[in-house]
Design a protein around this motif. Sequence first.
Motif, PDB file in Angstrom:
ATOM      1  N   GLN A 287       0.825  -1.204   0.000  1.00 42.93           N
ATOM      2  CA  GLN A 287       0.000   0.000   0.000  1.00 42.93           C
ATOM      3  C   GLN A 287       0.864   1.259   0.000  1.00 42.93           C
ATOM      4  O   GLN A 287       0.591   2.232  -0.718  1.00 42.93           O
ATOM      5  N   ARG A 288       1.934   1.260   0.800  1.00 43.32           N
ATOM      6  CA  ARG A 288       2.813   2.423   0.880  1.00 43.32           C
ATOM      7  C   ARG A 288       3.507   2.692  -0.458  1.00 43.32           C
ATOM      8  O   ARG A 288       3.565   3.835  -0.928  1.00 43.32           O
ATOM      9  N   LEU A 289       4.043   1.660  -1.072  1.00 42.57           N
ATOM     10  CA  LEU A 289       4.765   1.843  -2.326  1.00 42.57           C
ATOM     11  C   LEU A 289       3.823   2.228  -3.470  1.00 42.57           C
ATOM     12  O   LEU A 289       4.192   3.019  -4.342  1.00 42.57           O
ATOM     13  N   SER A 290       2.630   1.681  -3.479  1.00 38.67           N
ATOM     14  CA  SER A 290       1.655   2.058  -4.498  1.00 38.67           C
ATOM     15  C   SER A 290       1.280   3.531  -4.361  1.00 38.67           C
ATOM     16  O   SER A 290       1.152   4.248  -5.356  1.00 38.67           O
ATOM     17  N   GLN A 291       1.101   3.983  -3.110  1.00 42.82           N
ATOM     18  CA  GLN A 291       0.799   5.391  -2.879  1.00 42.82           C
ATOM     19  C   GLN A 291       1.980   6.275  -3.277  1.00 42.82           C
ATOM     20  O   GLN A 291       1.797   7.363  -3.832  1.00 42.82           O
ATOM     21  N   ALA A 292       3.208   5.813  -3.002  1.00 36.48           N
ATOM     22  CA  ALA A 292       4.402   6.571  -3.392  1.00 36.48           C
ATOM     23  C   ALA A 292       4.449   6.723  -4.916  1.00 36.48           C
ATOM     24  O   ALA A 292       4.734   7.819  -5.432  1.00 36.48           O
ATOM     25  N   ALA A 293       4.182   5.653  -5.633  1.00 37.17           N
ATOM     26  CA  ALA A 293       4.167   5.717  -7.098  1.00 37.17           C
ATOM     27  C   ALA A 293       3.098   6.678  -7.595  1.00 37.17           C
ATOM     28  O   ALA A 293       3.306   7.429  -8.548  1.00 37.17           O
ATOM     29  N   LYS A 294       1.960   6.680  -6.929  1.00 35.14           N
ATOM     30  CA  LYS A 294       0.877   7.591  -7.307  1.00 35.14           C
ATOM     31  C   LYS A 294       1.296   9.044  -7.103  1.00 35.14           C
ATOM     32  O   LYS A 294       1.030   9.911  -7.947  1.00 35.14           O
ATOM     33  N   LEU A 295       1.959   9.332  -5.984  1.00 35.51           N
ATOM     34  CA  LEU A 295       2.434  10.698  -5.710  1.00 35.51           C
ATOM     35  C   LEU A 295       3.506  11.120  -6.705  1.00 35.51           C
ATOM     36  O   LEU A 295       3.567  12.287  -7.112  1.00 35.51           O
ATOM     37  N   LEU A 296       4.349  10.198  -7.114  1.00 31.01           N
ATOM     38  CA  LEU A 296       5.366  10.501  -8.119  1.00 31.01           C
ATOM     39  C   LEU A 296       4.722  10.838  -9.464  1.00 31.01           C
ATOM     40  O   LEU A 296       5.221  11.688 -10.209  1.00 31.01           O
ATOM     41  N   ARG A 297       3.612  10.172  -9.754  1.00 34.12           N
ATOM     42  CA  ARG A 297       2.923  10.415 -11.023  1.00 34.12           C
ATOM     43  C   ARG A 297       2.133  11.711 -11.014  1.00 34.12           C
ATOM     44  O   ARG A 297       2.020  12.375 -12.047  1.00 34.12           O
ATOM     45  N   SER A 298       1.582  12.076  -9.864  1.00 32.77           N
ATOM     46  CA  SER A 298       0.580  13.151  -9.849  1.00 32.77           C
ATOM     47  C   SER A 298       0.992  14.417  -9.117  1.00 32.77           C
ATOM     48  O   SER A 298       0.237  15.389  -9.118  1.00 32.77           O
ATOM     49  N   THR A 299       2.168  14.436  -8.449  1.00 33.66           N
ATOM     50  CA  THR A 299       2.593  15.620  -7.715  1.00 33.66           C
ATOM     51  C   THR A 299       4.049  15.958  -8.044  1.00 33.66           C
ATOM     52  O   THR A 299       4.751  15.174  -8.686  1.00 33.66           O
ATOM     53  N   ALA A 300       4.462  17.134  -7.573  1.00 30.65           N
ATOM     54  CA  ALA A 300       5.862  17.560  -7.733  1.00 30.65           C
ATOM     55  C   ALA A 300       6.623  17.435  -6.421  1.00 30.65           C
ATOM     56  O   ALA A 300       7.712  18.002  -6.264  1.00 30.65           O
ATOM     57  N   LEU A 301       6.084  16.706  -5.453  1.00 30.73           N
ATOM     58  CA  LEU A 301       6.756  16.518  -4.166  1.00 30.73           C
ATOM     59  C   LEU A 301       8.122  15.873  -4.372  1.00 30.73           C
ATOM     60  O   LEU A 301       8.296  15.024  -5.258  1.00 30.73           O
ATOM     61  N   SER A 302       9.068  16.250  -3.531  1.00 31.68           N
ATOM     62  CA  SER A 302      10.390  15.625  -3.608  1.00 31.68           C
ATOM     63  C   SER A 302      10.294  14.174  -3.152  1.00 31.68           C
ATOM     64  O   SER A 302       9.365  13.789  -2.430  1.00 31.68           O
ATOM     65  N   THR A 303      11.272  13.375  -3.554  1.00 31.60           N
ATOM     66  CA  THR A 303      11.259  11.959  -3.159  1.00 31.60           C
ATOM     67  C   THR A 303      11.409  11.805  -1.648  1.00 31.60           C
ATOM     68  O   THR A 303      10.846  10.874  -1.063  1.00 31.60           O
ATOM     69  N   ASN A 304      12.129  12.733  -1.001  1.00 38.70           N
ATOM     70  CA  ASN A 304      12.252  12.680   0.462  1.00 38.70           C
ATOM     71  C   ASN A 304      10.907  12.943   1.120  1.00 38.70           C
ATOM     72  O   ASN A 304      10.534  12.266   2.090  1.00 38.70           O
ATOM     73  N   ASP A 305      10.175  13.935   0.606  1.00 39.10           N
ATOM     74  CA  ASP A 305       8.853  14.246   1.167  1.00 39.10           C
ATOM     75  C   ASP A 305       7.878  13.096   0.946  1.00 39.10           C
ATOM     76  O   ASP A 305       7.053  12.779   1.807  1.00 39.10           O
ATOM     77  N   ILE A 306       7.978  12.462  -0.214  1.00 37.94           N
ATOM     78  CA  ILE A 306       7.099  11.314  -0.501  1.00 37.94           C
ATOM     79  C   ILE A 306       7.424  10.155   0.418  1.00 37.94           C
ATOM     80  O   ILE A 306       6.523   9.475   0.930  1.00 37.94           O
ATOM     81  N   SER A 307       8.699   9.929   0.671  1.00 34.21           N
ATOM     82  CA  SER A 307       9.115   8.868   1.584  1.00 34.21           C
ATOM     83  C   SER A 307       8.482   9.057   2.955  1.00 34.21           C
ATOM     84  O   SER A 307       7.942   8.114   3.542  1.00 34.21           O
ATOM     85  N   LEU A 308       8.518  10.291   3.449  1.00 32.21           N
ATOM     86  CA  LEU A 308       7.925  10.591   4.759  1.00 32.21           C
ATOM     87  C   LEU A 308       6.405  10.475   4.703  1.00 32.21           C
ATOM     88  O   LEU A 308       5.775   9.976   5.642  1.00 32.21           O
TER      89      LEU A 308
END
Length: 345
Positions: A287-308
């Motif tokens: 669930q966490r990794l799927s949400q991370a992939a979704k944020l990478l696709r749909s936002t400009a958040l940094s990878t560090n912010d997405i990790s948190l």
Amino acid sequence: MMTLSALNQFLKQHTPEETQRLNGVKKDYSQFPVARGKFDTPCYRFDTNLEDLRSLFLSKKVLPSYYNFAVVKQDRFENVPLHIHEWLELSYIYSGACTMTINKTTFRLKSGQMVLISQNAPHSVKRCSENDIIINFLLTREYLNGTFFERLSQDNYLTHFFIEALNTTMQESKYIVFSPEQKQNRLADLTNQFLCEFYSPSVTSGPFLDSLFTLITCEMINLFQHGMVLDHSSVDQIYTILRYIETNFADCTLSSTAEFFNMHPNYLSAYIRQHTGITYKELVQTQRLSQAAKLLRSTALSTNDISLAVGYQNTSFFFQLFRKKYGCTPMEYRNMLHASDTPNM
């Protein structure tokens, strides 16, 4: 796109085959082989493949073709005998009703309902009346297992769980009836919109129909999971647990989840594995990794912010898990998406 009123007028028109039936000309089923097996009456095998079906209907100007499945208006004025075929059949009752027998079970379907019939499931349909209009979607097994569910099962395990349950139900009973509330029938609304576009295609017809059929599938899953929750208490419990994890994946632990459901952590862990086939840890991680992939696709958040954001304080560990699942780093994943979206000059 055709209006709903125009769709209604179009579907009420008699096809050439229906005109023949009204004139007393019966369809000859002797061209089809009789299937082997223990049947109460002769059971025909409809061996026509989807390509032949599409060509047949297109040449007769009855229905157009659409991608890798066919859409066929049911002949109202004949008894369709017991038969089987290699494709799956999704029958939509546009108006009126019909009496159908599937795998020796006879039931009456009403306007707005749908039934999904498995491959090689013996079924027949009684002769209908003037106002009984049924539309059949004919799908290959490859389409059902691929495009049909592909986009729906990637982002969360809850949807995946119900897809697996749906497939299991199909294997056991050979059919599933979807019965939405008549006052708020999104399934009928979406299907009617699909048919309007299908019979009178616009310039963007392809992606429009594709999106609508995805929404139809989503609503079928919604109706299916609702029925499961109402009928099976054990399914209700695992459904609730999966929903809780889906909502709280960023900060829930096995202990906190067990405490929320008044369970011992060991019992909860075993319960989840029994009903899903994976561990609690794997479930949360997916669930966490799927949400991370979704944020990478749909936002400009940094990878560090997405990790948190998805619950990983250790960014290096997050990168390691992400690479293992997707075969690349989060930044490479995002760059590949951007590259694919960039038009060629």
